[in-house]
Write a protein that holds these residues in place. Structure first.
Motif, PDB file in Angstrom:
ATOM      1  N   GLU A 131       4.511 -13.348  28.450  1.00  0.00           N
ATOM      2  CA  GLU A 131       4.155 -13.038  27.245  1.00  0.00           C
ATOM      3  C   GLU A 131       5.019 -13.604  26.248  1.00  0.00           C
ATOM      4  N   THR A 132       6.248 -14.147  26.502  1.00  0.00           N
ATOM      5  CA  THR A 132       7.049 -14.993  25.392  1.00  0.00           C
ATOM      6  C   THR A 132       6.313 -16.183  25.525  1.00  0.00           C
ATOM      7  N   LEU A 133       5.776 -16.784  26.636  1.00  0.00           N
ATOM      8  CA  LEU A 133       5.016 -18.074  26.490  1.00  0.00           C
ATOM      9  C   LEU A 133       4.108 -18.111  25.607  1.00  0.00           C
ATOM     10  N   LEU A 134       3.148 -17.265  25.560  1.00  0.00           N
ATOM     11  CA  LEU A 134       2.125 -17.028  24.954  1.00  0.00           C
ATOM     12  C   LEU A 134       2.163 -16.754  23.419  1.00  0.00           C
ATOM     13  N   ARG A 135       3.387 -16.231  23.081  1.00  0.00           N
ATOM     14  CA  ARG A 135       3.899 -16.042  21.809  1.00  0.00           C
ATOM     15  C   ARG A 135       4.576 -17.035  21.145  1.00  0.00           C
ATOM     16  N   LEU A 136       5.183 -18.168  21.952  1.00  0.00           N
ATOM     17  CA  LEU A 136       5.638 -19.167  21.332  1.00  0.00           C
ATOM     18  C   LEU A 136       4.982 -19.965  20.059  1.00  0.00           C
ATOM     19  N   GLU A 137       5.661 -19.964  19.065  1.00  0.00           N
ATOM     20  CA  GLU A 137       4.950 -20.658  17.672  1.00  0.00           C
ATOM     21  C   GLU A 137       5.099 -22.087  17.639  1.00  0.00           C
ATOM     22  N   ILE A 138       5.127 -22.617  18.932  1.00  0.00           N
ATOM     23  CA  ILE A 138       5.026 -24.213  18.934  1.00  0.00           C
ATOM     24  C   ILE A 138       3.867 -24.626  19.717  1.00  0.00           C
ATOM     25  N   PRO A 139       3.444 -25.796  19.840  1.00  0.00           N
ATOM     26  CA  PRO A 139       2.640 -26.291  20.926  1.00  0.00           C
ATOM     27  C   PRO A 139       3.026 -26.443  22.160  1.00  0.00           C
ATOM     28  N   VAL A 140       2.377 -25.902  23.300  1.00  0.00           N
ATOM     29  CA  VAL A 140       2.354 -25.780  24.655  1.00  0.00           C
ATOM     30  C   VAL A 140       1.560 -26.660  25.263  1.00  0.00           C
ATOM     31  N   ILE A 141       2.014 -27.583  26.381  1.00  0.00           N
ATOM     32  CA  ILE A 141       1.054 -28.465  26.986  1.00  0.00           C
ATOM     33  C   ILE A 141       1.452 -28.268  28.432  1.00  0.00           C
ATOM     34  N   SER A 142       0.523 -27.877  29.317  1.00  0.00           N
ATOM     35  CA  SER A 142       0.523 -28.198  30.630  1.00  0.00           C
ATOM     36  C   SER A 142       0.000 -29.245  31.166  1.00  0.00           C
ATOM     37  N   ALA A 143       0.933 -29.974  31.834  1.00  0.00           N
ATOM     38  CA  ALA A 143       0.664 -31.533  32.538  1.00  0.00           C
ATOM     39  C   ALA A 143       0.673 -31.062  34.129  1.00  0.00           C
ATOM     40  N   VAL A 144      -0.557 -31.230  34.384  1.00  0.00           N
ATOM     41  CA  VAL A 144      -1.150 -30.589  35.854  1.00  0.00           C
ATOM     42  C   VAL A 144      -1.403 -31.882  36.514  1.00  0.00           C
ATOM     43  N   GLU A 145      -0.741 -32.191  37.711  1.00  0.00           N
ATOM     44  CA  GLU A 145      -0.975 -33.064  38.687  1.00  0.00           C
ATOM     45  C   GLU A 145      -1.122 -32.174  40.209  1.00  0.00           C
ATOM     46  N   GLY A 146      -2.144 -32.407  40.985  1.00  0.00           N
ATOM     47  CA  GLY A 146      -2.207 -31.664  42.026  1.00  0.00           C
ATOM     48  C   GLY A 146      -2.928 -30.381  41.911  1.00  0.00           C
ATOM     49  N   ALA A 147      -2.297 -29.442  42.778  1.00  0.00           N
ATOM     50  CA  ALA A 147      -3.003 -27.892  42.675  1.00  0.00           C
ATOM     51  C   ALA A 147      -2.294 -27.171  41.775  1.00  0.00           C
ATOM     52  N   ALA A 148      -3.067 -26.569  41.160  1.00  0.00           N
ATOM     53  CA  ALA A 148      -2.762 -25.365  40.120  1.00  0.00           C
ATOM     54  C   ALA A 148      -3.552 -24.079  40.812  1.00  0.00           C
ATOM     55  N   TYR A 149      -2.942 -23.377  41.585  1.00  0.00           N
ATOM     56  CA  TYR A 149      -3.481 -22.409  42.298  1.00  0.00           C
ATOM     57  C   TYR A 149      -2.922 -20.867  41.910  1.00  0.00           C
ATOM     58  N   GLY A 150      -3.655 -19.870  41.915  1.00  0.00           N
ATOM     59  CA  GLY A 150      -3.265 -18.564  41.667  1.00  0.00           C
ATOM     60  C   GLY A 150      -2.456 -18.612  40.250  1.00  0.00           C
ATOM     61  N   ALA A 151      -1.108 -17.843  40.354  1.00  0.00           N
ATOM     62  CA  ALA A 151      -0.234 -17.964  39.466  1.00  0.00           C
ATOM     63  C   ALA A 151      -0.054 -19.081  38.690  1.00  0.00           C
ATOM     64  N   GLY A 152      -0.106 -20.045  39.518  1.00  0.00           N
ATOM     65  CA  GLY A 152       0.036 -21.653  38.973  1.00  0.00           C
ATOM     66  C   GLY A 152      -1.352 -21.759  37.997  1.00  0.00           C
ATOM     67  N   PHE A 153      -2.382 -21.504  38.119  1.00  0.00           N
ATOM     68  CA  PHE A 153      -3.304 -21.772  37.239  1.00  0.00           C
ATOM     69  C   PHE A 153      -3.135 -20.565  35.974  1.00  0.00           C
ATOM     70  N   SER A 154      -2.703 -19.625  36.323  1.00  0.00           N
ATOM     71  CA  SER A 154      -2.590 -18.666  35.335  1.00  0.00           C
ATOM     72  C   SER A 154      -1.401 -19.132  34.382  1.00  0.00           C
ATOM     73  N   LEU A 155      -0.266 -19.806  34.888  1.00  0.00           N
ATOM     74  CA  LEU A 155       0.402 -20.650  34.381  1.00  0.00           C
ATOM     75  C   LEU A 155       0.292 -21.631  33.411  1.00  0.00           C
ATOM     76  N   ALA A 156      -0.631 -22.493  33.925  1.00  0.00           N
ATOM     77  CA  ALA A 156      -1.285 -23.506  33.162  1.00  0.00           C
ATOM     78  C   ALA A 156      -1.972 -23.080  31.961  1.00  0.00           C
ATOM     79  N   LEU A 157      -2.575 -21.951  31.936  1.00  0.00           N
ATOM     80  CA  LEU A 157      -3.515 -21.185  30.964  1.00  0.00           C
ATOM     81  C   LEU A 157      -2.625 -20.941  30.007  1.00  0.00           C
TER      82      LEU A 157
END
Length: 264
Positions: free
Chosen positions: A91-117
């Protein structure tokens, strides 16, 4: 930190999941370290953009399955752990008032996919793969995927991805609007850094209020959004960044903000 790395340089924070031998799967130690580091981010006045990435060849394989069967938590204890150990920092990540970028190489599975989102922008390589794999373990999507994914792909597609637990290629993820850009192998982090450096030079108040307004828009009425816009613009117009930008324009100087062109 044992399982993550975090550093801030020139206003850009880089949060790296660092368990490459376990494909950066989230275990109890990583969960606590993420909770601690992320909780400190809203207080970091010099933090202007954040990159989330993974060490090695995998972004994040999700929760560490090797420890999922350990212990016998009651439903009440399990809910408390999920709400306060996981979802508090998500929730803190989602509320950050700065741009957030996920740099994904390889698999983003399960909670990893959720984290990227949780990011505002997701960048991927051709080898990247995305999967809401929870159904394969008899679990439900977590780490705020119920909130984030439908807002990106729509309700029907989000249900299909959760029900099927099928894998998405980087290209299909881009076609669905999950990924913004697919970059050459090994250059995803470079592009993320390029974008983050640009954000670090932008007007912080304008960026923060733009992000907050867009995040609120899908749950708000036209009247509420007009009020948010009026309030936000009133604040932005009083910022020193805006005053300097107007003077640069009047003096025929280039803007201090320039979005970086695509990588060669």
């Amino acid at each position: 930190m044992e399982t993550i790395q975090y550093e801030v340089r020139a206003g850009v924070g880089t949060l790296t999941l660092n368990r490459p031998h376990r494909k950066n799967a989230i275990d109890a130690v990583m969960r606590e370290e993420l909770k601690e580091v992320v909780a400190s981010m809203p207080r970091q006045r010099d933090l202007r953009a954040l990159i989330i990435t993974g060490a090695g060849a995998t972004f994040c394989a999700g929760g560490d399955i090797s420890v999922m069967g350990a212990g016998t938590l009651s439903p009440e204890d399990g809910r408390h752990r999920m709400r306060h150990d996981y979802l508090s920092w998500i929730e803190t990540l989602l509320r950050l008032e700065i741009p957030v970028i996920s740099a994904v190489e390889g698999a983003a599975y399960g909670a990893g996919f959720s984290l990227a989102l949780t990011a505002d922008i997701i960048l991927a390589a051709p080898s990247s793969r995305f999967c809401l794999s929870f159904m394969k373990l008899g679990l439900i999507p977590d780490c705020a995927a119920f909130y984030t994914l439908p807002r990106v792909v729509g309700l029907q597609r989000a249900k299909e991805l959760a029900f099927s637990a099928r894998e998405l290629s980087a290209q299909e993820a881009r076609d669905l609007g999950i990924v913004l850009e697919v970059l050459p192998e090994g250059r995803v982090l470079e592009r993320a850094q390029q974008m983050a450096d640009c954000f670090a030079q932008a007007a912080p108040a304008a960026l923060a209020m733009t992000k907050r307004a867009f995040n609120a828009s899908l749950n708000s009425s036209l009247e509420v959004m007009m009020d948010i816009e009026a309030d936000g613009q009133a604040v932005a117009r009083t910022s020193q960044w805006h005053t300097d930008a107007v003077q640069r324009f009047l003096n025929k100087k280039p803007s201090a903000f320039k979005w970086p062109s695509a990588l060669d």
